[in-house]
Design a protein around this motif. Structure first.
Motif, PDB file in Angstrom:
ATOM      1  N   ALA A 115      14.408  -1.756  -0.656  1.00 39.48           N
ATOM      2  CA  ALA A 115      13.796  -1.640  -1.976  1.00 39.48           C
ATOM      3  C   ALA A 115      13.182  -2.974  -2.385  1.00 39.48           C
ATOM      4  O   ALA A 115      12.110  -3.029  -2.985  1.00 39.48           O
ATOM      5  N   TYR A 116      13.861  -4.060  -2.008  1.00 34.27           N
ATOM      6  CA  TYR A 116      13.324  -5.386  -2.340  1.00 34.27           C
ATOM      7  C   TYR A 116      11.977  -5.586  -1.644  1.00 34.27           C
ATOM      8  O   TYR A 116      11.009  -6.038  -2.250  1.00 34.27           O
ATOM      9  N   LEU A 117      11.951  -5.198  -0.363  1.00 33.80           N
ATOM     10  CA  LEU A 117      10.698  -5.295   0.392  1.00 33.80           C
ATOM     11  C   LEU A 117       9.587  -4.521  -0.319  1.00 33.80           C
ATOM     12  O   LEU A 117       8.456  -4.983  -0.444  1.00 33.80           O
ATOM     13  N   MET A 118       9.952  -3.345  -0.833  1.00 34.67           N
ATOM     14  CA  MET A 118       8.949  -2.537  -1.530  1.00 34.67           C
ATOM     15  C   MET A 118       8.369  -3.260  -2.747  1.00 34.67           C
ATOM     16  O   MET A 118       7.217  -3.042  -3.107  1.00 34.67           O
ATOM     17  N   THR A 119       9.177  -4.120  -3.383  1.00 35.11           N
ATOM     18  CA  THR A 119       8.676  -4.799  -4.585  1.00 35.11           C
ATOM     19  C   THR A 119       7.758  -5.967  -4.249  1.00 35.11           C
ATOM     20  O   THR A 119       7.005  -6.404  -5.099  1.00 35.11           O
ATOM     21  N   ILE A 120       7.858  -6.499  -3.017  1.00 32.83           N
ATOM     22  CA  ILE A 120       7.058  -7.700  -2.744  1.00 32.83           C
ATOM     23  C   ILE A 120       5.812  -7.425  -1.912  1.00 32.83           C
ATOM     24  O   ILE A 120       4.969  -8.288  -1.773  1.00 32.83           O
ATOM     25  N   VAL A 121       5.695  -6.203  -1.346  1.00 30.49           N
ATOM     26  CA  VAL A 121       4.505  -5.926  -0.540  1.00 30.49           C
ATOM     27  C   VAL A 121       3.387  -5.368  -1.420  1.00 30.49           C
ATOM     28  O   VAL A 121       3.596  -5.096  -2.598  1.00 30.49           O
ATOM     29  N   GLY A 122       2.228  -5.205  -0.839  1.00 25.76           N
ATOM     30  CA  GLY A 122       1.081  -4.690  -1.586  1.00 25.76           C
ATOM     31  C   GLY A 122       1.178  -3.190  -1.823  1.00 25.76           C
ATOM     32  O   GLY A 122       2.088  -2.519  -1.326  1.00 25.76           O
ATOM     33  N   GLU A 123       0.204  -2.703  -2.568  1.00 24.51           N
ATOM     34  CA  GLU A 123       0.192  -1.289  -2.965  1.00 24.51           C
ATOM     35  C   GLU A 123       0.222  -0.354  -1.752  1.00 24.51           C
ATOM     36  O   GLU A 123       0.983   0.606  -1.703  1.00 24.51           O
ATOM     37  N   ARG A 124      -0.607  -0.676  -0.737  1.00 27.24           N
ATOM     38  CA  ARG A 124      -0.709   0.183   0.455  1.00 27.24           C
ATOM     39  C   ARG A 124       0.599   0.244   1.219  1.00 27.24           C
ATOM     40  O   ARG A 124       1.096   1.310   1.539  1.00 27.24           O
ATOM     41  N   ALA A 125       1.144  -0.951   1.505  1.00 28.03           N
ATOM     42  CA  ALA A 125       2.381  -1.026   2.273  1.00 28.03           C
ATOM     43  C   ALA A 125       3.503  -0.307   1.532  1.00 28.03           C
ATOM     44  O   ALA A 125       4.335   0.363   2.138  1.00 28.03           O
ATOM     45  N   ARG A 126       3.485  -0.430   0.201  1.00 26.26           N
ATOM     46  CA  ARG A 126       4.523   0.231  -0.583  1.00 26.26           C
ATOM     47  C   ARG A 126       4.419   1.751  -0.435  1.00 26.26           C
ATOM     48  O   ARG A 126       5.416   2.445  -0.321  1.00 26.26           O
ATOM     49  N   GLY A 127       3.188   2.242  -0.380  1.00 30.38           N
ATOM     50  CA  GLY A 127       2.984   3.679  -0.172  1.00 30.38           C
ATOM     51  C   GLY A 127       3.614   4.130   1.144  1.00 30.38           C
ATOM     52  O   GLY A 127       4.323   5.135   1.189  1.00 30.38           O
ATOM     53  N   TRP A 128       3.374   3.348   2.198  1.00 31.55           N
ATOM     54  CA  TRP A 128       3.943   3.691   3.507  1.00 31.55           C
ATOM     55  C   TRP A 128       5.462   3.636   3.480  1.00 31.55           C
ATOM     56  O   TRP A 128       6.131   4.519   4.012  1.00 31.55           O
ATOM     57  N   LEU A 129       5.992   2.595   2.866  1.00 33.03           N
ATOM     58  CA  LEU A 129       7.452   2.443   2.819  1.00 33.03           C
ATOM     59  C   LEU A 129       8.085   3.620   2.080  1.00 33.03           C
ATOM     60  O   LEU A 129       9.132   4.130   2.465  1.00 33.03           O
ATOM     61  N   THR A 130       7.418   4.045   0.980  1.00 35.11           N
ATOM     62  CA  THR A 130       7.930   5.186   0.227  1.00 35.11           C
ATOM     63  C   THR A 130       7.891   6.437   1.099  1.00 35.11           C
ATOM     64  O   THR A 130       8.837   7.222   1.127  1.00 35.11           O
ATOM     65  N   LEU A 131       6.788   6.588   1.838  1.00 33.01           N
ATOM     66  CA  LEU A 131       6.649   7.753   2.707  1.00 33.01           C
ATOM     67  C   LEU A 131       7.785   7.797   3.731  1.00 33.01           C
ATOM     68  O   LEU A 131       8.429   8.822   3.923  1.00 33.01           O
ATOM     69  N   PHE A 132       8.048   6.661   4.364  1.00 32.47           N
ATOM     70  CA  PHE A 132       9.082   6.619   5.400  1.00 32.47           C
ATOM     71  C   PHE A 132      10.446   6.996   4.831  1.00 32.47           C
ATOM     72  O   PHE A 132      11.234   7.683   5.460  1.00 32.47           O
ATOM     73  N   VAL A 133      10.709   6.525   3.613  1.00 37.30           N
ATOM     74  CA  VAL A 133      12.040   6.772   3.069  1.00 37.30           C
ATOM     75  C   VAL A 133      12.171   8.225   2.618  1.00 37.30           C
ATOM     76  O   VAL A 133      13.243   8.808   2.639  1.00 37.30           O
ATOM     77  N   MET A 134      11.032   8.841   2.265  1.00 35.88           N
ATOM     78  CA  MET A 134      11.093  10.234   1.810  1.00 35.88           C
ATOM     79  C   MET A 134      11.094  11.222   2.977  1.00 35.88           C
ATOM     80  O   MET A 134      11.473  12.377   2.812  1.00 35.88           O
ATOM     81  N   LEU A 135      10.654  10.742   4.130  1.00 34.67           N
ATOM     82  CA  LEU A 135      10.480  11.624   5.272  1.00 34.67           C
ATOM     83  C   LEU A 135      11.700  12.509   5.575  1.00 34.67           C
ATOM     84  O   LEU A 135      11.551  13.720   5.765  1.00 34.67           O
ATOM     85  N   PRO A 136      12.917  11.947   5.628  1.00 34.46           N
ATOM     86  CA  PRO A 136      14.084  12.782   5.925  1.00 34.46           C
ATOM     87  C   PRO A 136      14.223  13.961   4.964  1.00 34.46           C
ATOM     88  O   PRO A 136      14.701  15.034   5.344  1.00 34.46           O
TER      89      PRO A 136
END
Lengths: 313, 400
Positions: A115-136
């Protein structure tokens, strides 16, 4: 001082508590009474579908379960007597809570840095990170669990690898470890998202301030960042813990029958032995213990972390 | 980051070529060692863009220095470099003779006050103020004494137990001030600390900050875009524009003797006449410019400049009735049309337009001749009150 000091005084600590704590966000009794005469009933109609659904599909079955637990096969408390005197029941309940706790801790350790990583990356990367975590969440639970069965099997790829590097084959499937792993994967989003939303709200200038006041990075984290992220940690932990208690498919497929969780036990009582009363009693017991934990936790959370001012007004 | 940023000044030999055109002679080294804060050729680049472009600034110990400029002029970036929140791309940065360009913020022993206060919301005022003392592992008893003193200083003694959210904006900013000063840092940096407050509170806090500066005697560096605030607070002001410092000086120097048109127009109100330097004639140390059929005389001269500007402050201009004949050659006079007349209590303010469309501002005392919108008038001023500047063709967007 004149004309300056007063502004802060008008907000009593009681008002603050109301402002910060949604649970208390009801107007004081007198104000409520004054307003009640002018209540418009129209908007309340919007709640009708929700009330109907909750009543029909939650309240009614729950009452039914409770009634069965004290009437099936005959009126009395014999089902609860069975529950408390049979050591297996208590053992299973204890194991359920323990497994859920382990899953919660594992999720927390994985989710916080994520979650910390999600707060420090850019908008695009955050979208991908959210996608990965929602995938399951978007994959069928059966498919996913079967995949874990293949992976964790005694002759599966993980054990093949462990043997190849000389560690030797380990019991992975049919262990609490396997169950916790499978559960943690599914429950991770429920931990990541509340923590992310708490972290995203933390003003990063507070860290700059902390640094200017002489704190190194580690101190700033423990004294400023972590305390401010506590609401997210608590929200995520409670969600994961409670959801974990009711897991059925993963423990039955990845766990050992000898180490059943309470949901399997309930299923067994109801579907195998047709003892509806005992199954109901187990269900009620799970519910009551969960509520107790929630209440205790809530008290703890309010005192410990929701100090005035954590939430921006 | 350059190697030179961390290099100790004492080690640098006189004449050393340190970085580009920054060379250190004995005098410079002495200057750096004696300064509260010294910036030499400091540059901050993001990619190709220099946000702060090769600036030199010496801030004396105990001085109240304001970095003034429009947004995007580099003043906040400069402050952040001093604080350690932004890397120095190039140049030398010293605090009390110590090279700090490579020192992390928490080791610089500076205090910082932020525009949004940046108080820790989960701590009471007292806990906030105790925070820097705890980091310095100060004994508990000493901490209590210092906290009490500094809360006293910002007049928040009774508010120690409150959480920041229970305080007004002004009280929060004073709490932040107490927290930044409680450990007696030799340098206090303030980034538009009063920007979020209303005018009355701001003026009151300005007086408070001034009083506290006199009490503690630390070096204060204050960033603002508000020229009135800069004038009323500072010992000296550094005016920033486009990543460069246009001029450093006291308020009086900047207001009365601006070096550039930008500085003159940024501080206070002004009227500006522009003329190509080809029309200029120099006599007895005065320059005379042609404005249409009229002539305007200004003290001083500027050579090698394409276009000239004359800047006059509104309080130095007067309005006379048409037909007025200048008393002597020491007075300039131009015909204008009054556009608006505004009563200010202490006097009148007139917006006037010259025949060529140039607008100007005139302030007159209450006993002067009055004019109404549309009236023809003659604007006059003493030759000594004009400032001759280079006209770089900047637009009229500058603040009033």
């Amino acid at each position: 001082m004149v004309g300056l000091g007063d502004r802060g005084l008008t907000m009593s600590s009681a008002t603050r508590a109301i402002a910060t704590d949604p649970a208390l966000a009801t107007p004081p009794a007198s104000a409520g009474r004054a307003r009640r005469s002018r209540v418009k009933w129209g908007p309340l109609l919007l709640l009708l579908p929700a009330i109907a659904v909750v009543t029909m599909f939650f309240l009614v079955p729950l009452v039914d379960v409770f009634i069965r637990s004290v009437t099936d096969p005959e009126p009395g408390l014999q089902n609860y007597e069975w529950l408390l005197t049979n050591p297996v029941n208590l053992e299973v309940l204890a194991r359920t809570f323990l497994t859920s706790l382990i899953v919660t801790v594992v999720c927390l350790l994985v989710a916080y840095p994520y979650a910390y990583l999600m707060t420090i990356v850019g908008e695009r990367a955050r979208g991908w990170l959210t996608l990965f975590v929602m995938l399951p969440l978007w994959t069928s639970i059966l498919v996913r669990t079967l995949a874990w069965m293949v992976l964790l099997a005694d002759t599966g790829p993980i054990n093949d690898f462990l043997e190849a590097i000389g560690v030797g084959r380990q019991p992975l499937i049919r262990t609490t470890f396997g169950v916790a792993l499978g559960m943690a994967q599914v429950l991770l989003p429920f931990m990541v998202l509340p923590i992310y939303s708490a972290l995203a709200k933390i003003d990063r200038r507070l860290l700059a301030a902390s640094s200017s006041l002489g704190a190194n990075g580690l101190t700033s984290f423990f004294k400023v960042y972590l305390p401010l992220s506590r609401p997210g940690i608590f929200a995520g932990s409670i969600t994961v813990f409670i959801l974990g208690l009711g897991f059925y498919i993963i423990p039955s497929l990845l766990g050992s029958p000898k180490e059943a969780m309470v949901s399997s036990l309930i299923y067994q009582q109801v579907s195998v032995f047709l003892l509806w009363g005992q199954g109901a009693a187990l269900g009620i017991a799970l519910l009551v213990v969960t509520i107790i934990i929630l209440v205790v936790f809530n008290r703890f959370v309010r005192g410990a972390s929701l100090a005035p001012g954590v939430e921006p007004e | 980051m350059t190697e030179t940023g961390a290099q100790s000044v004492g080690a640098a030999e006189p004449g050393d070529r340190v970085s580009g055109d920054v060379s250190l002679d004995t005098r410079t080294i002495q200057q750096i060692n004696e300064a509260g804060i010294s910036l030499k050729g400091v540059t901050k680049r993001y990619g190709d863009k220099a946000v702060v472009d090769d600036i030199d600034l010496v801030i004396e110990p105990g001085e109240f220095m304001t970095l003034l400029g429009p947004s995007g002029s580099g003043k906040t970036t400069t402050l952040n470099m001093i604080a350690g929140f932004a890397d120095v791309t190039e140049g030398l940065l010293h605090i009390h003779g110590k090279p700090v360009a490579k020192l992390p913020a928490h080791k610089r022993d500076i205090g910082m006050v932020f525009q949004n206060y940046a108080l820790f919301p989960h701590m009471t005022v007292e806990e906030n103020v105790a925070y820097p003392l705890q980091r310095r592992k100060m004994p508990k008893a000493e901490q209590r004494k210092r906290i009490a003193e500094s809360l006293q200083m910002v007049r928040l003694a009774e508010y120690g137990g409150r959480y920041p959210a229970e305080l007004s904006g002004g009280q929060q900013q004073r709490a932040a001030l107490a927290r930044a000063l409680v450990y007696n840092p030799r340098v206090l940096l303030m980034d538009e600390p009063l920007g979020a407050l209303d005018k009355k509170l701001r003026e009151w806090l300005q007086m408070e900050i001034k009083r506290i500066h006199q009490e503690v005697g630390s070096t204060f560096v204050y960033v603002t875009h508000d020229q009135e605030e800069a004038l009323s607070l500072s010992d000296r002001i550094a005016v920033f524009n486009n990543g460069k410092i246009e001029q450093v000086g006291t308020g009086v120097e900047l207001y009365e003797h601006p070096d550039t048109l930008f500085v003159g127009r940024f501080l206070g109100e002004s009227s500006v006449l522009r003329a190509p330097s080809s029309t200029a004639t120099v006599r007895d140390g005065n320059t005379t410019l042609a404005v249409g059929d009229h002539h305007v005389t200004v003290p001083g001269e500027r050579r090698g400049v394409e276009s000239l500007a004359v800047l006059v402050r509104p309080e130095n201009l007067s309005l006379e009735l048409p037909g007025y004949v200048p008393a002597s050659s020491t007075e300039n006079a131009l015909p204008v049309t009054v556009k608006t007349a505004t009563y200010l209590g202490v006097g009148w303010r007139y917006d006037v337009v010259l025949f060529d469309g140039t607008s100007g501002i005139v302030r007159t005392p209450n006993d002067a001749t009055r004019f109404g919108p549309g009236d023809q008038a003659i604007v006059t001023w003493d030759v000594r009150h004009g400032v001759l500047l280079e006209d770089l063709g900047e637009g009229d967007e500058s603040t009033t």
